[in-house]
Design a protein around this motif. Structure first.
Motif, PDB file in Angstrom:
ATOM      1  N   ALA A 140      23.302  14.618   6.540  1.00 63.64           N
ATOM      2  CA  ALA A 140      22.770  13.266   6.654  1.00 63.64           C
ATOM      3  C   ALA A 140      23.703  12.387   7.467  1.00 63.64           C
ATOM      4  CB  ALA A 140      22.546  12.678   5.264  1.00 63.64           C
ATOM      5  N   LYS A 141      25.002  12.464   7.222  1.00 64.89           N
ATOM      6  CA  LYS A 141      25.957  11.642   7.968  1.00 64.89           C
ATOM      7  C   LYS A 141      25.942  11.995   9.461  1.00 64.89           C
ATOM      8  CE  LYS A 141      29.422  12.639   5.214  1.00 64.89           C
ATOM      9  NZ  LYS A 141      30.785  12.671   4.616  1.00 64.89           N
ATOM     10  N   CYS A 142      25.813  13.289   9.753  1.00 64.22           N
ATOM     11  CA  CYS A 142      25.759  13.707  11.167  1.00 64.22           C
ATOM     12  C   CYS A 142      24.499  13.185  11.843  1.00 64.22           C
ATOM     13  CB  CYS A 142      25.811  15.228  11.254  1.00 64.22           C
ATOM     14  SG  CYS A 142      27.411  15.943  10.794  1.00 64.22           S
ATOM     15  N   MET A 143      23.364  13.319  11.174  1.00 61.38           N
ATOM     16  CA  MET A 143      22.105  12.879  11.772  1.00 61.38           C
ATOM     17  C   MET A 143      22.052  11.354  11.907  1.00 61.38           C
ATOM     18  SD  MET A 143      20.568  15.637  12.550  1.00 61.38           S
ATOM     19  CE  MET A 143      18.917  15.066  12.940  1.00 61.38           C
ATOM     20  N   LEU A 144      22.580  10.641  10.912  1.00 62.55           N
ATOM     21  CA  LEU A 144      22.628   9.180  11.001  1.00 62.55           C
ATOM     22  C   LEU A 144      23.522   8.728  12.158  1.00 62.55           C
ATOM     23  CD1 LEU A 144      22.821   8.217   7.208  1.00 62.55           C
ATOM     24  CD2 LEU A 144      20.936   7.714   8.792  1.00 62.55           C
ATOM     25  N   GLY A 145      24.644   9.408  12.308  1.00 67.12           N
ATOM     26  CA  GLY A 145      25.531   9.096  13.432  1.00 67.12           C
ATOM     27  C   GLY A 145      24.858   9.359  14.764  1.00 67.12           C
ATOM     28  N   LEU A 146      24.049  10.434  14.828  1.00 64.31           N
ATOM     29  CA  LEU A 146      23.342  10.791  16.050  1.00 64.31           C
ATOM     30  C   LEU A 146      22.308   9.723  16.428  1.00 64.31           C
ATOM     31  CD1 LEU A 146      23.234  13.220  18.060  1.00 64.31           C
ATOM     32  CD2 LEU A 146      21.331  14.089  16.689  1.00 64.31           C
ATOM     33  N   LEU A 147      21.627   9.192  15.409  1.00 70.46           N
ATOM     34  CA  LEU A 147      20.533   8.260  15.661  1.00 70.46           C
ATOM     35  C   LEU A 147      20.956   6.790  15.640  1.00 70.46           C
ATOM     36  CD1 LEU A 147      17.913  10.153  13.501  1.00 70.46           C
ATOM     37  CD2 LEU A 147      17.693   9.733  15.959  1.00 70.46           C
ATOM     38  N   LEU A 148      21.870   6.440  14.742  1.00 66.01           N
ATOM     39  CA  LEU A 148      22.225   5.030  14.559  1.00 66.01           C
ATOM     40  C   LEU A 148      23.640   4.693  15.003  1.00 66.01           C
ATOM     41  CD1 LEU A 148      20.662   4.405  11.014  1.00 66.01           C
ATOM     42  CD2 LEU A 148      19.659   3.932  13.259  1.00 66.01           C
ATOM     43  N   GLY A 149      24.405   5.698  15.360  1.00 62.85           N
ATOM     44  CA  GLY A 149      25.814   5.465  15.695  1.00 62.85           C
ATOM     45  C   GLY A 149      26.031   4.413  16.761  1.00 62.85           C
ATOM     46  N   LYS A 150      25.170   4.398  17.793  1.00 66.04           N
ATOM     47  CA  LYS A 150      25.315   3.430  18.880  1.00 66.04           C
ATOM     48  C   LYS A 150      24.367   2.241  18.725  1.00 66.04           C
ATOM     49  CE  LYS A 150      26.795   6.894  22.267  1.00 66.04           C
ATOM     50  NZ  LYS A 150      26.505   7.535  23.582  1.00 66.04           N
ATOM     51  N   LEU A 206      26.863  -1.849  12.089  1.00 69.45           N
ATOM     52  CA  LEU A 206      27.450  -1.634  10.765  1.00 69.45           C
ATOM     53  C   LEU A 206      27.543  -0.156  10.379  1.00 69.45           C
ATOM     54  CD1 LEU A 206      25.930  -4.468   8.500  1.00 69.45           C
ATOM     55  CD2 LEU A 206      28.278  -4.250   9.346  1.00 69.45           C
ATOM     56  N   PHE A 207      27.134   0.716  11.302  1.00 67.01           N
ATOM     57  CA  PHE A 207      27.142   2.137  10.927  1.00 67.01           C
ATOM     58  C   PHE A 207      28.538   2.657  10.577  1.00 67.01           C
ATOM     59  CE2 PHE A 207      27.736   6.597  12.020  1.00 67.01           C
ATOM     60  CZ  PHE A 207      26.881   7.175  11.095  1.00 67.01           C
ATOM     61  N   PHE A 215      29.100   1.749   7.065  1.00 62.46           N
ATOM     62  CA  PHE A 215      28.209   2.507   6.181  1.00 62.46           C
ATOM     63  C   PHE A 215      28.665   3.961   6.063  1.00 62.46           C
ATOM     64  CE2 PHE A 215      24.235   4.882   5.343  1.00 62.46           C
ATOM     65  CZ  PHE A 215      23.894   4.289   4.130  1.00 62.46           C
ATOM     66  N   HIS A 216      29.120   4.521   7.167  1.00 62.06           N
ATOM     67  CA  HIS A 216      29.623   5.899   7.146  1.00 62.06           C
ATOM     68  C   HIS A 216      30.857   6.003   6.250  1.00 62.06           C
ATOM     69  CE1 HIS A 216      31.828   9.460   8.653  1.00 62.06           C
ATOM     70  NE2 HIS A 216      30.609   9.963   8.869  1.00 62.06           N
ATOM     71  N   GLN A 217      31.722   5.009   6.327  1.00 61.32           N
ATOM     72  CA  GLN A 217      32.901   4.979   5.467  1.00 61.32           C
ATOM     73  C   GLN A 217      32.500   4.888   3.995  1.00 61.32           C
ATOM     74  OE1 GLN A 217      35.525   1.702   6.301  1.00 61.32           O
ATOM     75  NE2 GLN A 217      37.126   2.427   4.909  1.00 61.32           N
ATOM     76  N   PHE A 218      31.479   4.093   3.706  1.00 62.47           N
ATOM     77  CA  PHE A 218      30.971   3.985   2.347  1.00 62.47           C
ATOM     78  C   PHE A 218      30.499   5.343   1.819  1.00 62.47           C
ATOM     79  CE2 PHE A 218      26.971   3.601  -0.082  1.00 62.47           C
ATOM     80  CZ  PHE A 218      27.478   3.095  -1.270  1.00 62.47           C
ATOM     81  N   LEU A 219      29.745   6.069   2.620  1.00 57.51           N
ATOM     82  CA  LEU A 219      29.263   7.384   2.202  1.00 57.51           C
ATOM     83  C   LEU A 219      30.423   8.353   1.991  1.00 57.51           C
ATOM     84  CD1 LEU A 219      26.140   7.836   4.526  1.00 57.51           C
ATOM     85  CD2 LEU A 219      26.162   7.189   2.103  1.00 57.51           C
ATOM     86  N   ASN A 264      14.762   3.866   4.299  1.00 58.45           N
ATOM     87  CA  ASN A 264      15.203   2.495   4.057  1.00 58.45           C
ATOM     88  C   ASN A 264      16.481   2.150   4.809  1.00 58.45           C
ATOM     89  OD1 ASN A 264      13.699   0.685   1.880  1.00 58.45           O
ATOM     90  ND2 ASN A 264      13.458   2.838   1.258  1.00 58.45           N
ATOM     91  N   VAL A 265      17.300   3.136   5.091  1.00 63.52           N
ATOM     92  CA  VAL A 265      18.503   2.877   5.897  1.00 63.52           C
ATOM     93  C   VAL A 265      18.092   2.371   7.284  1.00 63.52           C
ATOM     94  CG1 VAL A 265      20.461   3.961   7.056  1.00 63.52           C
ATOM     95  CG2 VAL A 265      19.999   4.479   4.652  1.00 63.52           C
ATOM     96  N   LEU A 266      17.068   2.975   7.884  1.00 59.57           N
ATOM     97  CA  LEU A 266      16.582   2.513   9.185  1.00 59.57           C
ATOM     98  C   LEU A 266      16.056   1.081   9.086  1.00 59.57           C
ATOM     99  CD1 LEU A 266      15.811   2.941  12.150  1.00 59.57           C
ATOM    100  CD2 LEU A 266      13.650   3.920  11.356  1.00 59.57           C
ATOM    101  N   GLU A 267      15.283   0.793   8.066  1.00 64.98           N
ATOM    102  CA  GLU A 267      14.744  -0.555   7.895  1.00 64.98           C
ATOM    103  C   GLU A 267      15.861  -1.566   7.689  1.00 64.98           C
ATOM    104  OE1 GLU A 267      11.553  -3.183   7.906  1.00 64.98           O
ATOM    105  OE2 GLU A 267      11.640  -1.034   8.381  1.00 64.98           O
ATOM    106  N   PHE A 268      16.865  -1.199   6.911  1.00 63.33           N
ATOM    107  CA  PHE A 268      18.014  -2.063   6.660  1.00 63.33           C
ATOM    108  C   PHE A 268      18.736  -2.383   7.973  1.00 63.33           C
ATOM    109  CE2 PHE A 268      22.407  -2.898   5.593  1.00 63.33           C
ATOM    110  CZ  PHE A 268      22.355  -3.670   4.442  1.00 63.33           C
ATOM    111  N   SER A 269      18.941  -1.372   8.799  1.00 65.23           N
ATOM    112  CA  SER A 269      19.669  -1.562  10.060  1.00 65.23           C
ATOM    113  C   SER A 269      18.916  -2.463  11.028  1.00 65.23           C
ATOM    114  CB  SER A 269      19.932  -0.196  10.712  1.00 65.23           C
ATOM    115  OG  SER A 269      18.720   0.380  11.176  1.00 65.23           O
ATOM    116  N   ARG A 270      17.610  -2.553  10.878  1.00 67.64           N
ATOM    117  CA  ARG A 270      16.802  -3.340  11.802  1.00 67.64           C
ATOM    118  C   ARG A 270      16.602  -4.781  11.337  1.00 67.64           C
ATOM    119  NH1 ARG A 270      11.765   0.450  13.945  1.00 67.64           N
ATOM    120  NH2 ARG A 270      12.980   1.642  15.464  1.00 67.64           N
ATOM    121  N   THR A 271      16.689  -5.012  10.058  1.00 66.24           N
ATOM    122  CA  THR A 271      16.303  -6.338   9.537  1.00 66.24           C
ATOM    123  C   THR A 271      17.453  -7.145   8.942  1.00 66.24           C
ATOM    124  OG1 THR A 271      15.710  -5.341   7.393  1.00 66.24           O
ATOM    125  CG2 THR A 271      13.962  -5.525   9.045  1.00 66.24           C
ATOM    126  N   ILE A 272      18.522  -6.507   8.505  1.00 68.74           N
ATOM    127  CA  ILE A 272      19.601  -7.225   7.815  1.00 68.74           C
ATOM    128  C   ILE A 272      20.676  -7.634   8.824  1.00 68.74           C
ATOM    129  CG2 ILE A 272      21.327  -7.124   5.987  1.00 68.74           C
ATOM    130  CD1 ILE A 272      18.379  -7.156   5.061  1.00 68.74           C
TER     131      ILE A 272
END
Length: 329
Positions: A253-263, A267-268, A271-275, A291-299
């Motif tokens: 999950a951390k690898c895929m999140l970094g791939l998609l949201l890293g750039k 706050l990634f 968030f990665h440090q939190f995980l 919900n992580v995607l929604e959070f990154s777009r709206t907060i």
């Protein structure tokens, strides 16, 4: 005295005496004169014959010269009208004009040009047809391309995938490979089946390595469209998880999140440090993932618009609390 008399009488001319006798000097002179006249007549006949032949040759030569069918005669020859003495072969070469190259007629010239133009057109046309055939998608060519990486199997495995990535000039962990997998609707990470390959490459109209390489920018551009990005993001969860599991292990999950949201999400890193620090999370389920995607777009980056009473998963509530506490220290 009598007719046949003595010295005192009329003498008979010696010529006639010699003629009658048949043996005198007068007869010899007559014979010599006759022979001389005969020889002179023979010489005159031969001379006249040669002169006539030369005159005919001279006439023929000047006739050909007037028709421009022989070489120009020297100025001296035109002035004197004399014919150069020559051997039989020289005279023949002068009398018989050299062959001239025939100038092509107008029809022949047009035919030659048309033939050249037709040849050039056929060459251009065959090249154009070949180029058009290469541009048009071919299922047969796509199938042959697939087996370059699948070998004798009906699936491209890890080894074939590595060679495939090398050929198209993309690292396996590059996000564009995830977009490609999404276009192929691949079900397992690191594998492309024959059916997935044919269906996806047909939609991309790619049947060669070069065509796919030229389509990489298009695949990357799909990430810039919010609707497509959301689809790819949701697809990534099912693509990366083990098929006998409903959740995605935390490391994947951390690898895929970094791939998609890293750039894309500032706050990634936090968030990665939190995980990393919250060791109690071993997996992430699909609801948390979406919900992580929604959070990154709206907060907001300062989390000022986060509603703790909202329908956010516990994972994100804990992240907000952890982050605020980190900001206060």
């Amino acid at each position: 005295m009598g007719a046949g008399g003595g010295r005192g009488g009329l003498s008979v001319p010696r010529l006639w005496i010699g003629s009658r006798a048949g043996a005198g000097p007068g007869r010899q002179r007559v014979q010599r004169c006759t022979k001389m006249h005969s020889d002179a007549a023979a010489v005159n006949f031969q001379l006249n014959s040669h002169l006539s032949t030369l005159a005919n040759i001279h006439k023929i030569y000047h006739t050909l010269n007037r028709l421009n069918l022989t070489e120009d005669v020297g100025q001296d020859d035109h002035q004197t009208g004399s014919l150069r003495s020559c051997s039989s072969s020289d005279c023949f070469s002068k009398v018989m004009p050299p062959r001239k190259k025939r100038r092509p007629a107008a029809g022949d010239d047009l035919s030659a040009k048309k033939s050249r133009h037709d040849g050039m057109y056929r060459k251009y046309d065959s090249t154009r047809i070949k180029a058009e055939e290469e541009e048009v998608f071919s299922s047969k060519r796509c199938l042959e391309w697939f087996y370059e990486y699948a070998g004798t199997d009906d699936i491209v495995g890890p080894e074939g995938m590595e060679k495939f990535c090398e050929d198209i000039g993309v690292e396996p962990e590059n996000v564009v490979m995830l977009v490609l997998a999404w276009k192929l609707d691949a079900q397992n990470m690191g594998y492309f089946t024959l059916q997935e390959w044919l269906k996806g490459m047909t939609s991309l109209q790619c049947d060669t390595t070069e065509k796919l390489r030229n389509s990489l920018d298009y695949l990357r551009s799909l990430l810039n469209e919010p609707a497509n990005f959301k689809l790819i993001y949701r697809y990534a969860f099912d693509f990366a998880r083990e098929k006998d599991q409903r959740s995605l292990d935390i490391n994947t999950a951390k690898c895929m999140l970094g791939l998609l949201l890293g750039k894309a999400w500032s706050l990634f890193p936090v968030f990665h440090q939190f995980l990393e620090q919250q060791s109690k999370y071993k997996v992430i389920n699909k609801d948390q993932w979406c919900n992580v995607l929604e959070f990154s777009r709206t907060i907001n980056l300062d989390l000022s618009n986060y509603d703790e009473d909202g329908a956010w998963p516990v994972l994100l509530d804990e992240f907000v609390e952890w982050y605020k506490g980190k900001q206060m220290t």
